[in-house]
Scaffold this motif. Structure first.
Motif, PDB file in Angstrom:
ATOM      1  N   ALA A  90      -4.730  12.110   7.242  1.00 57.94           N
ATOM      2  CA  ALA A  90      -4.194  12.806   6.064  1.00 57.94           C
ATOM      3  C   ALA A  90      -3.367  11.884   5.179  1.00 57.94           C
ATOM      4  CB  ALA A  90      -3.361  14.010   6.504  1.00 57.94           C
ATOM      5  N   GLY A  91      -2.540  11.037   5.778  1.00 53.49           N
ATOM      6  CA  GLY A  91      -1.651  10.198   4.992  1.00 53.49           C
ATOM      7  C   GLY A  91      -2.078   8.757   4.881  1.00 53.49           C
ATOM      8  N   SER A  92      -3.243   8.436   5.450  1.00 53.34           N
ATOM      9  CA  SER A  92      -3.700   7.053   5.373  1.00 53.34           C
ATOM     10  C   SER A  92      -4.342   6.785   4.019  1.00 53.34           C
ATOM     11  CB  SER A  92      -4.698   6.750   6.507  1.00 53.34           C
ATOM     12  OG  SER A  92      -5.866   7.549   6.383  1.00 53.34           O
ATOM     13  N   SER A  93      -4.548   5.516   3.734  1.00 53.77           N
ATOM     14  CA  SER A  93      -5.160   5.117   2.468  1.00 53.77           C
ATOM     15  C   SER A  93      -5.841   3.776   2.683  1.00 53.77           C
ATOM     16  CB  SER A  93      -4.105   4.996   1.371  1.00 53.77           C
ATOM     17  OG  SER A  93      -3.205   3.938   1.671  1.00 53.77           O
ATOM     18  N   ALA A  94      -6.446   3.252   1.631  1.00 53.62           N
ATOM     19  CA  ALA A  94      -7.095   1.950   1.741  1.00 53.62           C
ATOM     20  C   ALA A  94      -6.076   0.861   2.064  1.00 53.62           C
ATOM     21  CB  ALA A  94      -7.823   1.626   0.443  1.00 53.62           C
ATOM     22  N   GLU A  95      -4.823   1.068   1.642  1.00 52.41           N
ATOM     23  CA  GLU A  95      -3.776   0.061   1.860  1.00 52.41           C
ATOM     24  C   GLU A  95      -2.994   0.303   3.160  1.00 52.41           C
ATOM     25  OE1 GLU A  95      -3.961   1.894  -1.029  1.00 52.41           O
ATOM     26  OE2 GLU A  95      -5.151   0.355  -2.050  1.00 52.41           O
ATOM     27  N   THR A  96      -2.838   1.556   3.530  1.00 54.52           N
ATOM     28  CA  THR A  96      -2.045   1.913   4.711  1.00 54.52           C
ATOM     29  C   THR A  96      -2.940   2.628   5.702  1.00 54.52           C
ATOM     30  OG1 THR A  96      -0.130   2.233   3.269  1.00 54.52           O
ATOM     31  CG2 THR A  96       0.029   3.078   5.519  1.00 54.52           C
ATOM     32  N   ASN A  97      -3.323   1.932   6.765  1.00 53.16           N
ATOM     33  CA  ASN A  97      -4.249   2.523   7.724  1.00 53.16           C
ATOM     34  C   ASN A  97      -4.167   1.780   9.052  1.00 53.16           C
ATOM     35  OD1 ASN A  97      -5.965   0.138   7.521  1.00 53.16           O
ATOM     36  ND2 ASN A  97      -6.517   0.929   5.494  1.00 53.16           N
ATOM     37  N   GLY A  98      -5.068   2.081   9.930  1.00 53.46           N
ATOM     38  CA  GLY A  98      -5.165   1.387  11.203  1.00 53.46           C
ATOM     39  C   GLY A  98      -3.984   1.624  12.124  1.00 53.46           C
ATOM     40  N   ILE A  99      -3.767   0.684  13.021  1.00 55.34           N
ATOM     41  CA  ILE A  99      -2.717   0.832  14.035  1.00 55.34           C
ATOM     42  C   ILE A  99      -1.336   0.916  13.393  1.00 55.34           C
ATOM     43  CG2 ILE A  99      -1.589  -0.289  15.994  1.00 55.34           C
ATOM     44  CD1 ILE A  99      -4.301  -1.425  16.782  1.00 55.34           C
ATOM     45  N   ALA A 100      -1.115   0.154  12.317  1.00 55.86           N
ATOM     46  CA  ALA A 100       0.195   0.180  11.653  1.00 55.86           C
ATOM     47  C   ALA A 100       0.512   1.591  11.172  1.00 55.86           C
ATOM     48  CB  ALA A 100       0.209  -0.795  10.478  1.00 55.86           C
ATOM     49  N   TYR A 101      -0.468   2.272  10.588  1.00 59.57           N
ATOM     50  CA  TYR A 101      -0.253   3.653  10.144  1.00 59.57           C
ATOM     51  C   TYR A 101      -0.025   4.567  11.342  1.00 59.57           C
ATOM     52  CZ  TYR A 101      -1.182   8.339   8.451  1.00 59.57           C
ATOM     53  OH  TYR A 101      -1.067   9.673   8.181  1.00 59.57           O
ATOM     54  N   MET A 102      -0.821   4.392  12.382  1.00 62.96           N
ATOM     55  CA  MET A 102      -0.737   5.275  13.547  1.00 62.96           C
ATOM     56  C   MET A 102       0.577   5.122  14.298  1.00 62.96           C
ATOM     57  SD  MET A 102      -4.684   4.883  14.872  1.00 62.96           S
ATOM     58  CE  MET A 102      -4.648   6.215  16.086  1.00 62.96           C
TER      59      MET A 102
END
Length: 199
Positions: A90-102
């Protein structure tokens, strides 16, 4: 209402029941389920005090429809895809994703998604998805299972002196009630349609 144990969930009520055809059906359901979870996560409905995102609706409904085992394979597949950097949350994006987002503020809720999928699958296998009342109770339990690790992680990450409940619980309660009501109607309705189709 009755909570008599059963061994069938909605996904087991149609299609192949054994052998290679069953494995192919399950594989197709996993792919479709991951796609549904990703789509639901990105749906935002305007609502006060915050927009409703349909991620929890997708997780809880899928857990009930798929059962614990197939539901867990699906939700873990979804998590792996998100971990690889695809924009499926829901809050991820092309710039903010992957393990760092999780590992950010949403991390505890993602753990809750996995746990709630299993819980809803177990309760659905006991027949809780056959009526509005039992399904509503199952969804309420599922919501609690999502919020407990979600809030615990927020408190651990940012400190318990922060307004954790104001950040991670109270703004979402109105939307959760609406999603709970929708999912509580959906599964029993699908069971009735399946019953009519079969006979």
């Amino acid at each position: 209402m009755s909570s008599v144990s059963t061994t069938r969930v909605l996904s087991q009520s149609f299609g192949a029941q054994e052998g290679t055809a069953l494995r192919l059906k399950q594989a197709a359901l996993v792919v479709v389920g991951i796609a549904i979870l990703a789509i639901c996560a990105k749906i935002r409905v305007p609502m006060w005090p915050v927009p409703i995102t349909m991620g929890t609706f997708g997780v809880l409904a899928l857990g009930a429809a798929y059962g614990a085992r197939l539901g867990l394979v699906t939700i873990l597949g979804y998590m792996v895809i998100g971990m690889l950097g695809f924009d499926v949350f829901a809050g991820s994006s092309a710039e903010t994703n992957g393990i760092a987002y999780m590992m950010g503020g949403t991390g505890g809720y993602l753990v809750g998604y996995v746990l709630a999928t299993a819980v809803l699958g177990v309760l659905a296998a006991r027949g809780w998805d056959r009526s509005f009342g039992w399904m509503a109770l199952a969804l309420l339990i599922g919501n609690v299972v999502i919020y407990v690790p979600g809030l615990a992680w927020l408190g651990t990450l940012y400190g318990w002196d922060k307004p954790i409940l104001e950040w991670g619980l109270t703004p979402f309660l109105v939307g959760d009630v609406i999603k709970l009501a929708l999912a509580a109607m959906l599964l029993p309705t699908l069971w009735k349609l399946t019953g009519k189709a079969r006979g």
